[in-house]
Design a protein around this motif. Sequence first.
Motif, short mmCIF file in Angstrom:
data_model
loop_
_atom_site.label_atom_id
_atom_site.label_comp_id
_atom_site.label_asym_id
_atom_site.label_seq_id
_atom_site.Cartn_x
_atom_site.Cartn_y
_atom_site.Cartn_z
N ARG A 623 -7.06 12.00 -4.55
CA ARG A 623 -6.26 13.17 -4.20
C ARG A 623 -6.30 14.20 -5.32
NH1 ARG A 623 0.16 12.56 -3.21
NH2 ARG A 623 0.09 12.12 -5.44
N GLY A 624 -6.17 13.74 -6.57
CA GLY A 624 -6.18 14.66 -7.69
C GLY A 624 -7.49 15.42 -7.78
N ARG A 625 -8.58 14.72 -7.55
CA ARG A 625 -9.89 15.39 -7.61
C ARG A 625 -10.05 16.39 -6.46
NH1 ARG A 625 -11.55 9.64 -8.85
NH2 ARG A 625 -11.69 9.61 -11.12
N ALA A 626 -9.57 16.00 -5.28
CA ALA A 626 -9.66 16.93 -4.15
C ALA A 626 -8.83 18.18 -4.43
CB ALA A 626 -9.18 16.23 -2.87
N LYS A 627 -7.66 17.99 -5.01
CA LYS A 627 -6.81 19.15 -5.32
C LYS A 627 -7.45 20.02 -6.41
CE LYS A 627 -2.46 17.04 -3.88
NZ LYS A 627 -2.20 18.01 -2.81
N ALA A 628 -8.12 19.38 -7.37
CA ALA A 628 -8.82 20.15 -8.39
C ALA A 628 -9.90 21.02 -7.75
CB ALA A 628 -9.42 19.22 -9.44
N LEU A 629 -10.63 20.46 -6.80
CA LEU A 629 -11.64 21.24 -6.09
C LEU A 629 -10.99 22.36 -5.28
CD1 LEU A 629 -13.99 18.36 -4.92
CD2 LEU A 629 -14.69 20.30 -6.33
N GLN A 630 -9.90 22.04 -4.60
CA GLN A 630 -9.22 23.06 -3.79
C GLN A 630 -8.77 24.23 -4.66
OE1 GLN A 630 -6.05 21.01 -1.76
NE2 GLN A 630 -7.44 19.67 -0.63
N GLU A 631 -8.24 23.91 -5.84
CA GLU A 631 -7.78 24.98 -6.72
C GLU A 631 -8.96 25.77 -7.30
OE1 GLU A 631 -4.75 26.16 -7.25
OE2 GLU A 631 -4.01 24.74 -5.76
N MET A 632 -10.10 25.11 -7.51
CA MET A 632 -11.29 25.83 -7.94
C MET A 632 -11.69 26.84 -6.87
SD MET A 632 -15.10 24.38 -8.89
CE MET A 632 -15.78 24.33 -7.23
N PHE A 633 -11.66 26.43 -5.63
CA PHE A 633 -12.03 27.34 -4.55
C PHE A 633 -10.98 28.44 -4.36
CE2 PHE A 633 -14.22 23.34 -2.91
CZ PHE A 633 -15.43 23.68 -3.48
N ALA A 634 -9.71 28.15 -4.71
CA ALA A 634 -8.67 29.18 -4.61
C ALA A 634 -8.85 30.23 -5.69
CB ALA A 634 -7.29 28.54 -4.74
N GLY A 635 -9.36 29.82 -6.87
CA GLY A 635 -9.71 30.77 -7.91
C GLY A 635 -8.55 31.44 -8.60
N GLU A 636 -7.35 30.84 -8.58
CA GLU A 636 -6.20 31.47 -9.23
C GLU A 636 -5.94 30.85 -10.60
OE1 GLU A 636 -1.41 32.22 -8.53
OE2 GLU A 636 -2.65 31.39 -6.92
N ILE A 637 -5.60 29.58 -10.61
CA ILE A 637 -5.33 28.91 -11.88
C ILE A 637 -6.57 28.23 -12.43
CG2 ILE A 637 -4.63 26.74 -10.81
CD1 ILE A 637 -2.56 26.45 -12.96
N SER A 638 -7.55 28.05 -11.59
CA SER A 638 -8.79 27.38 -11.96
C SER A 638 -9.95 28.32 -11.63
CB SER A 638 -8.92 26.07 -11.18
OG SER A 638 -10.02 25.32 -11.61
N ALA A 639 -10.93 28.36 -12.51
CA ALA A 639 -12.04 29.31 -12.34
C ALA A 639 -12.82 29.03 -11.06
CB ALA A 639 -12.98 29.23 -13.54
N GLU A 640 -13.05 30.07 -10.28
CA GLU A 640 -13.85 29.94 -9.05
C GLU A 640 -15.33 29.97 -9.43
OE1 GLU A 640 -14.44 32.06 -4.66
OE2 GLU A 640 -13.16 32.99 -6.18
N SER A 641 -15.77 28.86 -9.96
CA SER A 641 -17.13 28.78 -10.48
C SER A 641 -17.59 27.33 -10.48
CB SER A 641 -17.18 29.32 -11.92
OG SER A 641 -18.40 28.99 -12.55
N TRP A 642 -18.87 27.14 -10.19
CA TRP A 642 -19.44 25.79 -10.25
C TRP A 642 -19.49 25.30 -11.70
CZ3 TRP A 642 -19.30 23.10 -6.14
CH2 TRP A 642 -19.61 23.63 -4.88
N ARG A 643 -19.29 26.17 -12.64
CA ARG A 643 -19.26 25.78 -14.06
C ARG A 643 -17.82 25.50 -14.50
NH1 ARG A 643 -24.29 27.39 -16.39
NH2 ARG A 643 -25.81 26.70 -14.85
N ASN A 644 -17.03 25.01 -13.61
CA ASN A 644 -15.61 24.76 -13.86
C ASN A 644 -15.45 23.44 -14.63
OD1 ASN A 644 -12.85 23.78 -13.39
ND2 ASN A 644 -12.67 25.54 -12.03
N ASP A 645 -15.06 23.53 -15.89
CA ASP A 645 -14.95 22.34 -16.73
C ASP A 645 -13.77 21.46 -16.34
OD1 ASP A 645 -17.20 22.90 -18.26
OD2 ASP A 645 -16.07 24.13 -19.68
#
Length: 1020
Positions: A623-645
Amino acid sequence: MTAVAPPEPASPEPSAAPPAGAPGTYVDRNTVDESSRVALGRSIAAKIDGVVAFDDATRAVYATDSSNYRQIPLGVVFPRSARDVQTVVTECAAVGAAVLGRGAGTGLAGQTVNVGVVLDFSRFMNAILDIDPARRVARVQPGLVLDDLRAAAEEFGLTFGPDPATHAWCTLGGMIGNNSCGTHALYAGKTVDNVRRLRIVTASGADFWVGRYDDAGYAEVIAEAGSESDSSGGELARLLGGARELGRRYAELVTERFPDIPRRVSGYNLDQVLPGRPADLARLLVGSESTLALVVEAELDLAPSPAQRHLVVLGYDDIFLAADAVPSLVAFGLLGLEGMDQTLIDQSAAIGLNTEGIALLPPGHGWLLAEIGDDDPDVAERRVTEFIAGLPAGVAAKRISDPVEVKQIWSVRESGLAATARPPGRPPNHEGWEDAAVPPDRLGEYLRRITALWAEYGYSGAWYGHFGQGCVHTRNPFDFHSAEGLRAYRSFIERAADVVAELGGSVSGEHGDGQARGELLGRMFGPEIIEAFRSLKSLFDPAGMLNPGKLVDPFPLDTNLKHGPTHHVSALGKLTIHALPRDNGSIVEAAERCVGVGRCRRDDLGVMCPSYRATRDERHSTRGRAKALQEMFAGEISAESWRNDDVHDALSLCLACKGCAVDCPTGVDMATYKSEFNAHYYSGRLRPRHMFALGLLPWASRLAAKIPAVANRVLAMPALSSLVRRTAGVTTSRPAPRFAGKSFRATVRRDVRRGKTDGAPPTTTGRPSVVLWPDTFTDVFDPQLGSDTLAALQLAGESVHVPTEWACCGRTLYDPGMLSLARTSLRKVLDIVDPFTSQGIPVVVPEPSCLAAFRDELPQLLPDDPRAARLAGLARSLAEHLVVTGVLDPRSPDQPDGAAPEPVLVHPHCHGRATVGIGFDRDALTALGYPAAVADAGCCGLAGSFGFAAETSALGRQIGEQQWLPKLRAQAQTAGAGRIAMDGFSCLTQYTQLSEATESDPVTVAALIRAGLQRRGSIQ
């Protein structure tokens, strides 16, 4: 001298309701700017023993729960003690930051997300502090998982009665926060009915126990308030006095307007402080969702657990008739009475979920599950007979006695939420109107009226839940994406709430109010009771810092939505390499399969999720990993980039075991998502050394197989081997696997040269009946597995072809995302086998992970190549092939001549379990006369490259030693198994390297099948 109680203090003035936000917008009450947020995290970290995580990666993971809502927290704290909690509250109060408590994060009403500091109790504060079987009382910390308490209590014939469907991972603190119920609340009551005392930390930072107080007890509290020993500074006296006054002031309205039903969960429990009876502050706080205080310890009542339990399943023509029958059935005195409709069954079957349990249902289109029990076996048996005999004509009744089948039936019901979340070919279903409760004698009327309301709005849904107490769950295809859809959603919810109020029900019967139903409480209770709730909130939390915007003065129900009209749709989803046919080819949609159910947090059954089981870190759950991906795609708190560390770090401890592909009820497949992400993340950049060393292992092994003695000698030389492995980023903490003296392919080629026909190409031997694929692991590390598989097929009468031309499925390439090379390698495989698969000839693959590559990765990576689909459909395990072709029939097992074979415990390989299932190995061995049981010990922890990479080897060993091996040993002992059978290079390697010298080596399923077929041949 007895102290005289002073006059009751006046209730605080209620705070003004906040202005509503526009539909679909984000609304919060955060007043902490970024620099203050960072400073707050540092200040807390310097003063507590727990772990403080104010980084964006953790905040992203905790921004959502299992509800429709999303709010990014200021940070997350994992406290170790009540003192830590006090410190967090005090520090947050100083800067005006909100605070909320969280357990498993499975809230469905938005009560476990907020723009504040989240206290996650599940990581450290999760102990059973005491069980007193004589008093039937347990003292626990809030992060304790319910089933852990139940398992400990069962030793004394006791249990904690309320048991939600999430019982294997929900926490007691979360249950107290929500006033959870579950199946057995029918006989044991809601959580509120089972709470004795609570230790709380208040908004002022005070720490004390609260319980039940009669007049004498209240006088004692007042007397102690002025004593020097009173560490709470009179806080308890103030709260108790204010609560009693509210009870007195609103007694008549509470008596009139609180629904007298089994499942009134909505609102504050003002009925616990009415005059004329003791005021129970502990039970007043149950269901308050962290808005009044934070629970740091709980004293709970335990209930007798009937030793004998029986299940009777009743089938009706429809779910409405089933609901109409509830009152008469409950009168019998059942332990539980659950219901589910045809829609739930259809949607479960459509995704292949719980098919065994569905097959056990009696005829009908609506079903009730009646549980009957007693400590006395004779009494329990008699009551079952009486229950069935008393049923009216036309009801299809089926008694389920086998414990395995009972569990399968219950799984159908317990998986309702997840099974209905994403029905194939239909829009996703969402919570929002999922747990209303009405008087049980009006349940049929309620279901009919809401179903008719669905028709007006074009909605649909499944009905399932706690029919015995009039609480029914559903999920509906609400449109949150458009303004028009939101207007329809609000209109429907308000009208549905009016139906419930008219029927004398509660808008929440289990899941709490939070943001989803806080707005609706006025329709249920009236404005005066809402003022009472607001006054109680002000009494306990004058500054409004505890979980603001939930239950009291709530955020509007159509704001703070995860997928509202302003939801950002990432373009990254269009770049997907894997086909992802279930998700329209979009990795964004694939990640959104996770609806936060949290089943990946359980550790009693299944495989998912081995890294979470070891780390207890939410970021390293599925679940945590899925949410990390979801937030990456949202691009607000997490960078909307495939280079997301942040996402890279979250995925780094994923073993790619595919456990989630089977265990996750919504079908999240993190192994595929990790492969996809890594392909993009490393595109155009150099990968870590271990990814090359382990990813290219098949190609290196091909060379080593030509000079195995030299390769083994180099790997056995300590200094040189260590240097080579350290240079390659491979661990030196475990022995390197040894190459076989002669590969399986080389053996086959030699036999062909010597005139043997086994393994010869079809031009020499004629058309084969089956192809045996010599995968890399079998070929160079365990050629005996290949020989056993070949011999078994020949003993079964097959004409076998073994390709001697080298190619590899690319299994080692998927995890690091080396997908271009994987595609090239797979095409080479297709070139070799398609002459056979194009004729419908099956392909047997000894190594489960390579078989999984053919079935799963191959069609995903080469979706436009028709040869890929052919191989995926014809690739089989040995046991599967022999059972499917009818060579081995478990319904007609061999009768051994003489001593029967010793019992065998079969440990399924994770990839085999995900793609083939667990039944074929057991069925094949059963057919050959072996007493066979299937282990449920989880992932071995090696997982190929994961266990050999230097950076993850230690965790892989921890998973194997602390979780897998103990379970495997215990289950082997329970099954009386003399041997453990397992296939797969990783599992065999892990067992061999971690097991004790006194333990016997495992045997492969292929070796047992070969021996069984030889025995069959000698008997014939």
